[in-house]
Design a protein around this motif. Structure first.
Motif, PDB file in Angstrom:
ATOM      1  N   GLN A   1      -4.627   2.865   3.386  1.00 12.41           N
ATOM      2  CA  GLN A   1      -5.554   2.055   4.158  1.00 12.41           C
ATOM      3  C   GLN A   1      -6.209   0.700   3.425  1.00 12.41           C
ATOM      4  O   GLN A   1      -6.301  -0.346   3.810  1.00 12.41           O
ATOM      5  N   ILE A   2      -6.790   1.357   2.341  1.00 13.43           N
ATOM      6  CA  ILE A   2      -7.323   0.223   1.374  1.00 13.43           C
ATOM      7  C   ILE A   2      -6.284  -0.749   0.937  1.00 13.43           C
ATOM      8  O   ILE A   2      -6.554  -1.926   0.992  1.00 13.43           O
ATOM      9  N   ALA A   3      -5.035  -0.110   0.531  1.00 10.95           N
ATOM     10  CA  ALA A   3      -4.269  -1.007   0.104  1.00 10.95           C
ATOM     11  C   ALA A   3      -3.564  -2.010   1.199  1.00 10.95           C
ATOM     12  O   ALA A   3      -3.484  -3.193   1.132  1.00 10.95           O
ATOM     13  N   ASP A   4      -3.534  -1.661   2.411  1.00 11.33           N
ATOM     14  CA  ASP A   4      -2.955  -2.506   3.566  1.00 11.33           C
ATOM     15  C   ASP A   4      -4.069  -3.558   3.698  1.00 11.33           C
ATOM     16  O   ASP A   4      -3.825  -4.531   3.908  1.00 11.33           O
ATOM     17  N   GLN A   5      -5.462  -3.053   3.837  1.00  8.87           N
ATOM     18  CA  GLN A   5      -6.483  -3.914   4.178  1.00  8.87           C
ATOM     19  C   GLN A   5      -6.713  -5.051   2.999  1.00  8.87           C
ATOM     20  O   GLN A   5      -6.894  -6.103   3.232  1.00  8.87           O
ATOM     21  N   CYS A   6      -6.522  -4.794   1.789  1.00  6.70           N
ATOM     22  CA  CYS A   6      -6.652  -5.528   0.709  1.00  6.70           C
ATOM     23  C   CYS A   6      -5.282  -6.293   0.015  1.00  6.70           C
ATOM     24  O   CYS A   6      -5.196  -7.004  -0.784  1.00  6.70           O
ATOM     25  N   LYS A   7      -4.130  -5.922   0.927  1.00 10.20           N
ATOM     26  CA  LYS A   7      -2.806  -6.476   0.683  1.00 10.20           C
ATOM     27  C   LYS A   7      -2.261  -6.206  -0.684  1.00 10.20           C
ATOM     28  O   LYS A   7      -1.757  -7.235  -1.227  1.00 10.20           O
ATOM     29  N   PHE A   8      -2.732  -4.866  -1.083  1.00 13.82           N
ATOM     30  CA  PHE A   8      -1.737  -4.395  -2.548  1.00 13.82           C
ATOM     31  C   PHE A   8      -0.488  -3.749  -2.230  1.00 13.82           C
ATOM     32  O   PHE A   8      -0.288  -3.395  -1.116  1.00 13.82           O
ATOM     33  N   GLU A   9       0.143  -3.788  -3.437  1.00 13.16           N
ATOM     34  CA  GLU A   9       1.421  -3.036  -3.041  1.00 13.16           C
ATOM     35  C   GLU A   9       1.123  -1.756  -3.126  1.00 13.16           C
ATOM     36  O   GLU A   9       0.477  -1.136  -3.418  1.00 13.16           O
TER      37      GLU A   9
END
Length: 135
Positions: free
Chosen positions: A71-79
């Motif tokens: 969820q954090i990765a998706d929110q921050c647009k990380f791989e």
């Protein structure tokens, strides 16, 4: 290339191997730094009083933490690969003598997972995550 793959396989089956630490909890042993099981008795797991019984975390705790990381990765647009690396760090740390106490304390487990996520993002992403996002 074949010799490199063989070397990597040897390392993965040696001290770098990632074992099932949840099953090891159930057998009342923990994994030391180089794969030698030691008994859990007489070990202090957290700053709780010795009269309190610590309950080991379950695999569902790991699953929830992984979902949170995604969820954090998706929110921050990380791989998403950064999350896989962070979970690899988490698993490998929890297999060590230093990481075993986190398996008996939910807050410590969450802190370790967040630290692994932060480290992986800092190393493999173009932008660093703001620590206030994960708190």
């Amino acid at each position: 290339i074949i010799s490199q793959l063989e070397s990597m396989r040897r390392q993965e089956s040696g001290p770098y191997a990632c074992r099932d630490y949840f099953n090891q909890q159930r057998s009342d042993s923990k994994e030391c730094q180089f794969g030698t099981p030691t008994p859990l008795q007489n070990t202090k797991w957290s700053n709780k009083s010795s009269s309190q019984q610590s309950t080991p975390l379950r695999p569902s705790s790991r699953k929830k933490m992984i979902e949170w990381c995604y969820q954090i990765a998706d929110q921050c647009k990380f791989e998403r690969e950064s999350i896989a690396i962070a979970i690899s760090y988490l698993d490998r740390f929890l297999m060590t003598k230093s990481g075993a106490p986190a398996l008996y304390d939910r807050k410590t487990f969450q802190l370790v997972a967040m630290t692994c996520l932060y480290t992986a993002i800092k190393l493999f992403e173009q932008e660093v995550i703001d620590p206030s996002i994960v708190v």
